[in-house]
Scaffold this active site. Structure first.
Site, PDB file in Angstrom:
ATOM      1  CG  HIS A 127       8.708  -0.727  -8.922  1.00 23.58           C
ATOM      2  ND1 HIS A 127       9.088   0.009  -7.828  1.00 23.58           N
ATOM      3  CD2 HIS A 127       8.310  -1.936  -8.443  1.00 23.58           C
ATOM      4  CE1 HIS A 127       8.950  -0.728  -6.740  1.00 23.58           C
ATOM      5  NE2 HIS A 127       8.469  -1.904  -7.076  1.00 23.58           N
ATOM      6  CB  SER A 157       9.063  -4.066  -4.350  1.00 29.03           C
ATOM      7  OG  SER A 157       7.968  -3.256  -4.747  1.00 29.03           O
TER       8      SER A 157
END
Length: 321
Positions: free
Chosen positions: A214, A105
């Protein structure tokens, strides 16, 4: 072929192919990086630089908290990035360089710095924009995330498809076999958790996060990140980077920029990323930054890949005699 490498303490070891792995959000803790700052001039320079570039007193948050502030996305992401880059600079100072990089991430930004794609200052500016934009998006459209334990990846995809009838939800992090995080609207996530339990999930656990990362709920953050990237040059990487979105190595700077934007609303394909790194010949990995979350995940993906930690001063001193 890679040449002889050095251990974290600086000792020469036999030739290995080394991957640097950079952690993401949730690896933060109060006091993070303080020992590196006190012990290493290069780490001190990174934290001092971050304090000057960022619009928040990052040293104060990292070293003293409070924990509630450190958990806020707008603080967490710059904190994790800064700590990771400080540790990266300490490794470089010891002559330890990666052959491949990947980041989980927000950790992908640190990976881009490690590969020479981004300058540290540009990385700090980008992580600030990313963090603030994702924080704002989470307030505009509130959502949640949950861990699904004990189902295969395809089963989790199927669960999310079924739950979408009541609310947006999708896989967010394919962390390791049997551990997937889902993200979306609260109704969709709750329904997916129910369905997952019905399909035999060992456990479902709602995560203490501030937004549905996300997922499509983060779409407002895409425009902010794209705008920030327009003024920043991505250099060709000196080593392959394995982005979260594709889990395949690339050395194309334009593709890396595009995938960094897509990543905000796309799943982190961490299991596949580690498999790709191993296929490329990595037999050693170093988790560069706070915590050891990635070390645990890699152990569940492939126990043959040796993973060391480089996040606190003891990690750099443990082999010294």
């Amino acid at each position: 072929m890679p040449g002889a490498v050095r251990s974290l303490s600086g000792h020469t070891e036999p030739p290995m192919s080394t991957a640097f792995l950079f952690p993401g959000q949730a690896s933060q803790f109060v006091g993070m990086g303080k020992d590196l700052y006190d012990a290493s001039p290069v780490a001190k320079r990174v934290f001092d630089l971050a304090d000057g570039v960022l619009d928040i007193p990052i040293k104060s948050f990292c070293f003293g908290g409070p924990e509630e502030s450190l958990r806020q996305t707008a603080v967490t992401q710059p904190a994790v990035f800064t700590h990771s880059i400080a540790a990266l600079e300490m490794l470089r100072d010891k002559g330890i360089q990666p052959d491949i990089v990947a980041g989980h991430s927000v950790g992908e930004l640190a990976a881009l710095v490690a590969a020479g794609v981004l300058e540290i200052e540009d990385g700090l500016r980008l992580v600030s924009v990313r963090a603030q934009a994702m924080s704002a998006a989470s307030k505009t459209r509130q959502g949640s995330m949950a861990a699904i334990i004990g189902l295969e990846d395809d089963e989790v995809r199927s669960v999310c498809d079924e739950a979408k009838s009541v609310g947006l939800v999708n896989p967010a992090n394919f962390n390791c076999p049997g551990q997937t995080v889902i993200s979306g609207e609260e109704r969709g996530v709750s329904r997916a958790m129910e369905i997952a339990r019905g399909k035999g999930a060992k456990r479902t656990l709602e995560l203490p996060v501030s937004g549905a990362f996300h997922s499509d709920l983060m779409k407002p953050a895409v425009d902010a990140l794209r705008g920030a990237l327009e003024g920043i040059t991505f250099s060709p990487p000196s080593i392959p980077v394995v982005p979260n979105v594709t889990a395949e190595p690339t050395s194309d700077p334009d593709e890396l920029k595009r995938l960094l934007i897509e990543q905000v609303v796309s799943p982190v394909r961490w299991t596949e990323s580690i498999v790709s790194i191993i296929k490329m010949g990595a037999d050693r990995a170093i988790e560069v930054g706070p915590g050891d979350t990635l070390k645990g995940l890699v152990r569940r993906i492939d126990k043959e890949l040796v993973v060391e930690s480089a996040g606190n001063i003891e990690d750099f001193q443990k082999d010294e005699t």
